[in-house]
Scaffold this motif. Structure first.
Motif, PDB file in Angstrom:
ATOM      1  N   CYS A 193       0.855  -1.164   0.078  1.00 39.04           N
ATOM      2  CA  CYS A 193      -0.099  -0.037   0.065  1.00 39.04           C
ATOM      3  C   CYS A 193       0.976   1.223  -0.046  1.00 39.04           C
ATOM      4  N   ARG A 194       1.905   1.328   0.812  1.00 42.34           N
ATOM      5  CA  ARG A 194       2.722   2.357   0.782  1.00 42.34           C
ATOM      6  C   ARG A 194       3.553   2.465  -0.254  1.00 42.34           C
ATOM      7  N   TYR A 195       4.015   1.746  -0.813  1.00 43.20           N
ATOM      8  CA  TYR A 195       5.201   1.992  -1.932  1.00 43.20           C
ATOM      9  C   TYR A 195       4.745   1.625  -3.070  1.00 43.20           C
ATOM     10  N   SER A 196       5.156   2.073  -4.415  1.00 39.38           N
ATOM     11  CA  SER A 196       4.791   1.775  -5.770  1.00 39.38           C
ATOM     12  C   SER A 196       6.313   1.436  -6.528  1.00 39.38           C
ATOM     13  N   GLN A 197       6.183   0.325  -7.454  1.00 41.17           N
ATOM     14  CA  GLN A 197       7.379   0.044  -8.195  1.00 41.17           C
ATOM     15  C   GLN A 197       7.429   0.918  -9.766  1.00 41.17           C
ATOM     16  N   LYS A 198       8.235   1.716  -9.945  1.00 43.13           N
ATOM     17  CA  LYS A 198       8.288   2.029 -11.418  1.00 43.13           C
ATOM     18  C   LYS A 198       9.731   1.770 -11.908  1.00 43.13           C
ATOM     19  N   ASP A 199       9.790   1.392 -12.934  1.00 44.63           N
ATOM     20  CA  ASP A 199      10.999   0.817 -13.771  1.00 44.63           C
ATOM     21  C   ASP A 199      11.968   0.454 -12.879  1.00 44.63           C
ATOM     22  N   GLY A 200      11.451  -0.708 -11.974  1.00 46.83           N
ATOM     23  CA  GLY A 200      11.840  -1.583 -10.892  1.00 46.83           C
ATOM     24  C   GLY A 200      12.697  -0.751  -9.753  1.00 46.83           C
ATOM     25  N   VAL A 201      12.064   0.334  -9.622  1.00 41.53           N
ATOM     26  CA  VAL A 201      12.522   1.100  -8.209  1.00 41.53           C
ATOM     27  C   VAL A 201      11.460   1.598  -7.619  1.00 41.53           C
ATOM     28  N   LEU A 202      11.602   1.134  -6.164  1.00 46.63           N
ATOM     29  CA  LEU A 202      10.395   1.449  -5.230  1.00 46.63           C
ATOM     30  C   LEU A 202      10.681   2.848  -4.636  1.00 46.63           C
ATOM     31  N   SER A 203       9.421   3.469  -4.592  1.00 51.82           N
ATOM     32  CA  SER A 203       9.434   4.781  -3.699  1.00 51.82           C
ATOM     33  C   SER A 203       7.989   4.782  -3.168  1.00 51.82           C
ATOM     34  N   ALA A 204       8.112   5.569  -1.959  1.00 51.27           N
ATOM     35  CA  ALA A 204       6.752   6.015  -1.209  1.00 51.27           C
ATOM     36  C   ALA A 204       5.876   6.327  -2.249  1.00 51.27           C
ATOM     37  N   ASP A 205       4.561   6.241  -2.146  1.00 48.88           N
ATOM     38  CA  ASP A 205       3.489   6.499  -3.360  1.00 48.88           C
ATOM     39  C   ASP A 205       3.036   7.757  -3.225  1.00 48.88           C
ATOM     40  N   TYR A 206       3.926   8.874  -2.602  1.00 50.50           N
ATOM     41  CA  TYR A 206       3.264  10.269  -2.572  1.00 50.50           C
ATOM     42  C   TYR A 206       4.315  11.262  -3.249  1.00 50.50           C
ATOM     43  N   ASP A 207       3.832  12.452  -3.209  1.00 48.20           N
ATOM     44  CA  ASP A 207       4.720  13.542  -3.667  1.00 48.20           C
ATOM     45  C   ASP A 207       5.559  13.975  -2.681  1.00 48.20           C
ATOM     46  N   PRO A 208       6.809  13.905  -2.746  1.00 48.80           N
ATOM     47  CA  PRO A 208       7.917  14.209  -1.524  1.00 48.80           C
ATOM     48  C   PRO A 208       7.616  15.795  -0.923  1.00 48.80           C
ATOM     49  N   HIS A 209       6.828  16.465  -1.865  1.00 52.75           N
ATOM     50  CA  HIS A 209       6.853  17.845  -1.483  1.00 52.75           C
ATOM     51  C   HIS A 209       5.588  17.998  -0.282  1.00 52.75           C
ATOM     52  N   LEU A 210       5.159  16.774  -0.060  1.00 53.56           N
ATOM     53  CA  LEU A 210       4.237  16.687   1.189  1.00 53.56           C
ATOM     54  C   LEU A 210       4.470  16.966   2.323  1.00 53.56           C
ATOM     55  N   ALA A 211       5.777  16.737   2.374  1.00 56.57           N
ATOM     56  CA  ALA A 211       6.821  16.762   3.630  1.00 56.57           C
ATOM     57  C   ALA A 211       7.012  18.440   4.038  1.00 56.57           C
ATOM     58  N   ASP A 212       6.792  19.167   2.928  1.00 49.81           N
ATOM     59  CA  ASP A 212       6.959  20.674   3.100  1.00 49.81           C
ATOM     60  C   ASP A 212       5.703  21.093   3.564  1.00 49.81           C
ATOM     61  N   THR A 213       4.759  20.448   3.766  1.00 45.08           N
ATOM     62  CA  THR A 213       3.470  21.100   4.412  1.00 45.08           C
ATOM     63  C   THR A 213       3.497  21.143   5.930  1.00 45.08           C
ATOM     64  N   MET A 214       4.629  20.405   6.383  1.00 43.33           N
ATOM     65  CA  MET A 214       4.582  20.218   7.875  1.00 43.33           C
ATOM     66  C   MET A 214       5.710  20.868   8.572  1.00 43.33           C
ATOM     67  N   LYS A 215       6.607  21.644   7.467  1.00 51.15           N
ATOM     68  CA  LYS A 215       7.865  21.963   7.939  1.00 51.15           C
ATOM     69  C   LYS A 215       7.652  23.154   9.112  1.00 51.15           C
ATOM     70  N   GLY A 216       6.782  23.808   9.304  1.00 44.83           N
ATOM     71  CA  GLY A 216       6.606  24.835  10.291  1.00 44.83           C
ATOM     72  C   GLY A 216       5.753  24.382  11.346  1.00 44.83           C
ATOM     73  N   LEU A 217       5.756  23.072  11.440  1.00 47.04           N
ATOM     74  CA  LEU A 217       5.333  22.454  12.595  1.00 47.04           C
ATOM     75  C   LEU A 217       6.309  22.070  13.836  1.00 47.04           C
ATOM     76  N   ASN A 218       5.902  22.607  14.952  1.00 44.75           N
ATOM     77  CA  ASN A 218       6.671  22.395  16.196  1.00 44.75           C
ATOM     78  C   ASN A 218       6.222  21.673  17.308  1.00 44.75           C
ATOM     79  N   ALA A 219       6.960  20.903  18.096  1.00 43.21           N
ATOM     80  CA  ALA A 219       6.192  20.049  19.171  1.00 43.21           C
ATOM     81  C   ALA A 219       5.423  21.068  20.181  1.00 43.21           C
ATOM     82  N   GLY A 220       5.587  22.257  20.175  1.00 44.12           N
ATOM     83  CA  GLY A 220       4.975  22.929  21.342  1.00 44.12           C
ATOM     84  C   GLY A 220       3.841  23.841  20.711  1.00 44.12           C
TER      85      GLY A 220
END
Length: 298
Positions: A197-224
């Motif tokens: 479910c989490r990974y997809s395979q393209k041209d023999g390469v496994l990668s997480a099946d979402y846009d890596p820029h999704l991580a950018d949406t949480m850059k400003g999040l802090n623990a407090g």
């Protein structure tokens, strides 16, 4: 246990968002014509997940011998088979809720029972204000009006340091390393399902099946940080049948929040899943049968 004799047709459906992105949903249509009298189910996944999370549950609901029903499982923009957005700031709950509405319109679904895992539950809250007549029943999988900050920080950490397995064996081991302590109940078959479910395979390469820029949406999040809550939205759902599922080891939905939700909605049903964390797999621990039973009563 999930019905192994699948009696439904499964097809990829593509539609266009309001801003022109090509988006995807998996459509599970029962062969049994009786499904037309039963409410369809709309499935919405977590932040970095995709429609495949619901595959076994969807087959179970669509193939149910007593109450077969159509099931739609959506890929949000930037996940699964949906197009990636050049502007990562559009990866937000409001835009994704608008995308779901566009999908419902394109696929001819006026109303149904909504199943929201994690972020999918937050999108459900937004849909309650955006398209209130569409919601006839709700299943919230390990999510509520209050999000535990520690769990959110863990999700942020995962997105920023996502594993890059070289093969499926490594993918399975990576997920065991990350999730194993919270999910001791999972079998080897479950771990394989998780990896596929989490990974997809393209041209023999496994990668997480979402846009890596999704991580950018949480850059400003802090623990407090003080996180916003969705109590007004949840209170607005008091008239609807609701089933809330919580993993025993959840770090997103606390027991205290669940108690407060029950006080607001006394008829709300609850299921506590042992040996799983955030978020429980909906085809395990008898959840598929429990969800089918919940839907049948609506």
């Amino acid at each position: 246990m999930t019905n192994s004799a699948v009696q439904c047709h499964i097809e990829s459906r593509f539609y266009t968002s309001r801003d022109g992105l090509r988006l995807h949903a998996r459509d599970y249509v029962p062969f049994d014509a009786a499904h037309e009298q039963n409410l369809p189910v709309i499935c919405m996944h977590g932040l970095s997940r995709n429609a495949r999370d619901f595959d076994l549950l969807a087959k179970h609901l669509a193939s149910h011998p007593q109450t077969p029903r159509r099931v739609m499982a959506f890929d949000y923009r930037g996940r699964g088979l949906s197009a990636y957005d050049k502007n990562w700031s559009n990866y937000n709950v409001l835009t994704e809720a608008e995308d779901i509405v566009s999908g419902l319109n394109a696929l001819g679904i006026e109303h149904g029972i909504f199943i929201g895992t994690s972020r999918g539950g937050l999108i459900t809250f937004v849909l309650a204000g955006m398209r209130p007549t569409a919601l006839k029943g709700i299943v919230l999988n390990d999510i509520g009006p209050v999000i535990d900050g520690a769990g959110l920080m863990q999700i942020r950490s995962y997105l920023q340091q996502a594993p890059r397995p070289k093969n499926w064996s490594e993918a399975i081991e990576a997920q065991k390393k990350i999730m194993g302590k919270s999910f001791p109940a999972l079998t080897e078959e479950d771990w394989l399902f998780e990896a596929e479910c989490r990974y997809s395979q393209k041209d023999g390469v496994l990668s997480a099946d979402y846009d890596p820029h999704l991580a950018d949406t949480m850059k400003g999040l802090n623990a407090g940080d003080r996180l916003p809550t969705a109590w007004p939205q949840f209170i607005g759902l008091r008239h609807l049948p609701i089933l809330v599922i919580r993993g025993e080891n959840s770090n997103i939905l606390s027991k205290e929040t669940l108690e407060q939700m029950s006080a607001v909605h006394p008829k709300m049903q609850q299921l506590h899943i042992e040996g799983q964390g955030h978020a429980p797999m909906l085809h395990t621990s008898g959840l598929d049968d429990a969800i089918a039973e919940f839907c049948a009563k609506i």
